[in-house]
Design a protein around this motif. Structure first.
Motif, PDB file in Angstrom:
ATOM      1  N   LYS A   1       3.151  15.790  -3.610  1.00  0.00           N
ATOM      2  CA  LYS A   1       4.282  15.727  -2.692  1.00  0.00           C
ATOM      3  C   LYS A   1       4.530  14.327  -2.134  1.00  0.00           C
ATOM      4  O   LYS A   1       5.567  14.073  -1.519  1.00  0.00           O
ATOM      5  CB  LYS A   1       4.080  16.714  -1.548  1.00  0.00           C
ATOM      6  N   LEU A   2       3.572  13.418  -2.335  1.00  0.00           N
ATOM      7  CA  LEU A   2       3.737  12.043  -1.841  1.00  0.00           C
ATOM      8  C   LEU A   2       3.809  11.045  -2.991  1.00  0.00           C
ATOM      9  O   LEU A   2       3.760   9.839  -2.769  1.00  0.00           O
ATOM     10  CB  LEU A   2       2.560  11.680  -0.918  1.00  0.00           C
ATOM     11  N   ARG A   3       3.957  11.532  -4.227  1.00  0.00           N
ATOM     12  CA  ARG A   3       3.817  10.687  -5.408  1.00  0.00           C
ATOM     13  C   ARG A   3       4.869   9.587  -5.520  1.00  0.00           C
ATOM     14  O   ARG A   3       4.633   8.573  -6.169  1.00  0.00           O
ATOM     15  CB  ARG A   3       3.853  11.552  -6.674  1.00  0.00           C
ATOM     16  N   HIS A   4       6.023   9.754  -4.882  1.00  0.00           N
ATOM     17  CA  HIS A   4       7.066   8.734  -4.971  1.00  0.00           C
ATOM     18  C   HIS A   4       6.831   7.565  -4.015  1.00  0.00           C
ATOM     19  O   HIS A   4       7.575   6.576  -4.077  1.00  0.00           O
ATOM     20  CB  HIS A   4       8.432   9.353  -4.708  1.00  0.00           C
ATOM     21  N   LEU A   5       5.816   7.680  -3.150  1.00  0.00           N
ATOM     22  CA  LEU A   5       5.413   6.579  -2.261  1.00  0.00           C
ATOM     23  C   LEU A   5       6.599   6.023  -1.479  1.00  0.00           C
ATOM     24  O   LEU A   5       6.810   4.801  -1.416  1.00  0.00           O
ATOM     25  CB  LEU A   5       4.741   5.468  -3.064  1.00  0.00           C
ATOM     26  N   ARG A   6       7.367   6.892  -0.884  1.00  0.00           N
ATOM     27  CA  ARG A   6       8.558   6.457  -0.150  1.00  0.00           C
ATOM     28  C   ARG A   6       8.216   5.665   1.109  1.00  0.00           C
ATOM     29  O   ARG A   6       9.104   5.073   1.723  1.00  0.00           O
ATOM     30  CB  ARG A   6       9.410   7.678   0.209  1.00  0.00           C
ATOM     31  N   MET A   7       6.947   5.668   1.505  1.00  0.00           N
ATOM     32  CA  MET A   7       6.560   4.940   2.713  1.00  0.00           C
ATOM     33  C   MET A   7       6.402   3.437   2.478  1.00  0.00           C
ATOM     34  O   MET A   7       6.246   2.673   3.429  1.00  0.00           O
ATOM     35  CB  MET A   7       5.258   5.520   3.291  1.00  0.00           C
ATOM     36  N   ILE A   8       6.454   2.990   1.203  1.00  0.00           N
ATOM     37  CA  ILE A   8       6.346   1.563   0.900  1.00  0.00           C
ATOM     38  C   ILE A   8       7.538   1.140   0.044  1.00  0.00           C
ATOM     39  O   ILE A   8       8.268   1.989  -0.474  1.00  0.00           O
ATOM     40  CB  ILE A   8       5.022   1.236   0.179  1.00  0.00           C
ATOM     41  N   ASP A   9       7.733  -0.161  -0.123  1.00  0.00           N
ATOM     42  CA  ASP A   9       8.909  -0.643  -0.846  1.00  0.00           C
ATOM     43  C   ASP A   9       8.703  -0.570  -2.356  1.00  0.00           C
ATOM     44  O   ASP A   9       7.606  -0.287  -2.854  1.00  0.00           O
ATOM     45  CB  ASP A   9       9.276  -2.062  -0.412  1.00  0.00           C
ATOM     46  N   ALA A  10       9.773  -0.875  -3.086  1.00  0.00           N
ATOM     47  CA  ALA A  10       9.766  -0.722  -4.548  1.00  0.00           C
ATOM     48  C   ALA A  10       8.733  -1.631  -5.221  1.00  0.00           C
ATOM     49  O   ALA A  10       8.089  -1.236  -6.194  1.00  0.00           O
ATOM     50  CB  ALA A  10      11.165  -1.004  -5.106  1.00  0.00           C
ATOM     51  N   ASN A  11       8.581  -2.859  -4.706  1.00  0.00           N
ATOM     52  CA  ASN A  11       7.618  -3.782  -5.314  1.00  0.00           C
ATOM     53  C   ASN A  11       6.192  -3.257  -5.201  1.00  0.00           C
ATOM     54  O   ASN A  11       5.401  -3.334  -6.154  1.00  0.00           O
ATOM     55  CB  ASN A  11       7.724  -5.164  -4.655  1.00  0.00           C
ATOM     56  N   GLU A  12       5.858  -2.716  -4.040  1.00  0.00           N
ATOM     57  CA  GLU A  12       4.512  -2.175  -3.847  1.00  0.00           C
ATOM     58  C   GLU A  12       4.305  -0.920  -4.692  1.00  0.00           C
ATOM     59  O   GLU A  12       3.203  -0.682  -5.198  1.00  0.00           O
ATOM     60  CB  GLU A  12       4.283  -1.864  -2.371  1.00  0.00           C
ATOM     61  N   ARG A  13       5.362  -0.127  -4.870  1.00  0.00           N
ATOM     62  CA  ARG A  13       5.239   1.051  -5.732  1.00  0.00           C
ATOM     63  C   ARG A  13       4.914   0.629  -7.157  1.00  0.00           C
ATOM     64  O   ARG A  13       4.086   1.248  -7.827  1.00  0.00           O
ATOM     65  CB  ARG A  13       6.546   1.850  -5.719  1.00  0.00           C
ATOM     66  N   GLN A  14       5.579  -0.432  -7.612  1.00  0.00           N
ATOM     67  CA  GLN A  14       5.318  -0.934  -8.957  1.00  0.00           C
ATOM     68  C   GLN A  14       3.881  -1.431  -9.085  1.00  0.00           C
ATOM     69  O   GLN A  14       3.225  -1.216 -10.113  1.00  0.00           O
ATOM     70  CB  GLN A  14       6.300  -2.054  -9.284  1.00  0.00           C
ATOM     71  N   GLN A  15       3.379  -2.059  -8.024  1.00  0.00           N
ATOM     72  CA  GLN A  15       1.998  -2.524  -8.035  1.00  0.00           C
ATOM     73  C   GLN A  15       1.022  -1.356  -8.143  1.00  0.00           C
ATOM     74  O   GLN A  15       0.013  -1.447  -8.847  1.00  0.00           O
ATOM     75  CB  GLN A  15       1.714  -3.344  -6.775  1.00  0.00           C
ATOM     76  N   VAL A  16       1.323  -0.275  -7.455  1.00  0.00           N
ATOM     77  CA  VAL A  16       0.459   0.907  -7.519  1.00  0.00           C
ATOM     78  C   VAL A  16       0.472   1.493  -8.929  1.00  0.00           C
ATOM     79  O   VAL A  16      -0.575   1.867  -9.475  1.00  0.00           O
ATOM     80  CB  VAL A  16       0.903   1.962  -6.483  1.00  0.00           C
ATOM     81  N   THR A  17       1.662   1.573  -9.530  1.00  0.00           N
ATOM     82  CA  THR A  17       1.766   2.096 -10.894  1.00  0.00           C
ATOM     83  C   THR A  17       0.961   1.251 -11.870  1.00  0.00           C
ATOM     84  O   THR A  17       0.251   1.781 -12.731  1.00  0.00           O
ATOM     85  CB  THR A  17       3.239   2.132 -11.332  1.00  0.00           C
ATOM     86  N   GLU A  18       1.064  -0.074 -11.733  1.00  0.00           N
ATOM     87  CA  GLU A  18       0.292  -0.958 -12.604  1.00  0.00           C
ATOM     88  C   GLU A  18      -1.196  -0.797 -12.363  1.00  0.00           C
ATOM     89  O   GLU A  18      -2.003  -0.847 -13.303  1.00  0.00           O
ATOM     90  CB  GLU A  18       0.711  -2.420 -12.374  1.00  0.00           C
ATOM     91  N   ALA A  19      -1.576  -0.582 -11.095  1.00  0.00           N
ATOM     92  CA  ALA A  19      -2.992  -0.387 -10.777  1.00  0.00           C
ATOM     93  C   ALA A  19      -3.518   0.910 -11.399  1.00  0.00           C
ATOM     94  O   ALA A  19      -4.671   0.983 -11.832  1.00  0.00           O
ATOM     95  CB  ALA A  19      -3.195  -0.363  -9.264  1.00  0.00           C
ATOM     96  N   VAL A  20      -2.660   1.945 -11.441  1.00  0.00           N
ATOM     97  CA  VAL A  20      -3.043   3.205 -12.085  1.00  0.00           C
ATOM     98  C   VAL A  20      -3.337   2.968 -13.563  1.00  0.00           C
ATOM     99  O   VAL A  20      -4.341   3.456 -14.105  1.00  0.00           O
ATOM    100  CB  VAL A  20      -1.920   4.255 -11.916  1.00  0.00           C
ATOM    101  N   LYS A  21      -2.479   2.199 -14.214  1.00  0.00           N
ATOM    102  CA  LYS A  21      -2.676   1.912 -15.640  1.00  0.00           C
ATOM    103  C   LYS A  21      -3.955   1.101 -15.862  1.00  0.00           C
ATOM    104  O   LYS A  21      -4.730   1.384 -16.785  1.00  0.00           O
ATOM    105  CB  LYS A  21      -1.470   1.159 -16.189  1.00  0.00           C
TER     106      LYS A  21
END
Length: 278
Positions: free
Chosen positions: A121-141
């Motif tokens: 339910k929190l997977r879209h990370l709406r609490m942070i900006d788009a750049n930080e979301r991209q960083q999280v996605t890259e960190a997952v990879k």
């Protein structure tokens, strides 16, 4: 402590007056004390949430609580002249912790952000900006590749089939190596995970989140494997410190010969007595 003083202010004042010691509390403004307690209450709620033995998957709560305290609490409180100084200090510290810069001491570890990403339910990370979301996605990879999860295809992964014969004359048309295929499938898996529709009956309860990943482990095999490793990280060291404290009371001078398995069972029973199974 401040809350206790606030709740018992009148009683304490009466006792001190009777003993000619009013000076010990006379310098405290009851109204300002109440405002300060009200301001600090959300911080106490956050600490209880992250440090409680009852809060499973507390790692996923570190990022949401930090953003909520900064944006929805401290920024609003700064408008109050009585709380401006303390609210500004708290907001500045939270801003440092939320900074994506790895050089910030004690900043929020990326693993906590990944844990929030792995909470459906929190997977879209709406609490942070788009750049930080991209960083999280890259960190997952990166974490997935580092731990070797992209080599497995599910809970009951089977060994890969024997390599097929390669035709020398058609090499230019053949697929790239397995590593490239795995990374590409992980990108697709993350994209599908972000698009999946959640059942309205699903809640934020920890057991429901774990059951969700168990239910979708074949649909998102790599992320499910990652969730099992990341969501078990505690959001605070308090539960483990309490366990060591309890262990110290169990292994006392007169019980120094207990077997490790016995100590483990006693700790388990102590936990069950505090959190009985319904």
């Amino acid at each position: 402590m401040l809350d206790s003083v606030s709740q018992q202010y009148d009683e304490v004042t009466t006792i001190l007056l009777d003993n000619n010691q009013y000076d010990k509390i006379g310098c405290i403004n009851k109204y300002i004390l109440g405002c300060l307690v009200a301001f600090l209450k959300p911080f106490k709620d956050a600490a209880n949430d992250l440090e409680s033995d009852n809060t499973a998957l507390s790692a996923a709560l570190v990022l949401p609580w930090s953003v909520k305290l900064k944006v929805e609490h401290c920024e609003v409180a700064k408008a109050d002249p009585r709380l401006n100084v303390i609210a500004s200090a708290c907001a500045q510290r939270l801003d440092e912790l939320l900074s994506p810069c790895s050089l910030v001491p004690n900043g929020i570890n990326m693993l906590y952000k990944i844990a929030t990403f792995l909470t459906p339910k929190l997977r879209h990370l709406r609490m942070i900006d788009a750049n930080e979301r991209q960083q999280v996605t890259e960190a997952v990879k990166e974490l997935t590749e580092e731990m070797g999860f992209h080599f497995e295809t599910g809970e009951n992964a089977e060994p890969p089939p024997p390599k097929k014969v390669t035709f020398r004359d058609f090499e230019e048309w053949e697929d790239v190596g397995a590593m490239g295929a795995d990374l590409q499938s992980l990108d697709s898996e993350i994209e599908d995970y972000l698009k999946v529709k959640l059942d309205g009956s699903e809640s934020h309860q920890p057991n429901d989140i774990l059951m969700w990943w168990k239910k979708h482990c074949y649909e998102f095999p790599t992320l499910a494997k990652l969730a099992r490793h990341v969501l078990c990280i505690p959001g605070s060291s308090a539960p483990s410190e309490r366990a060591f404290s309890i262990c110290g009371r169990i292994l006392e001078e007169r019980r120094s010969m207990l077997k490790p398995s016995t100590v483990n069972n006693l700790l388990f029973l102590h936990g069950c007595s505090k959190n009985p199974v319904a």
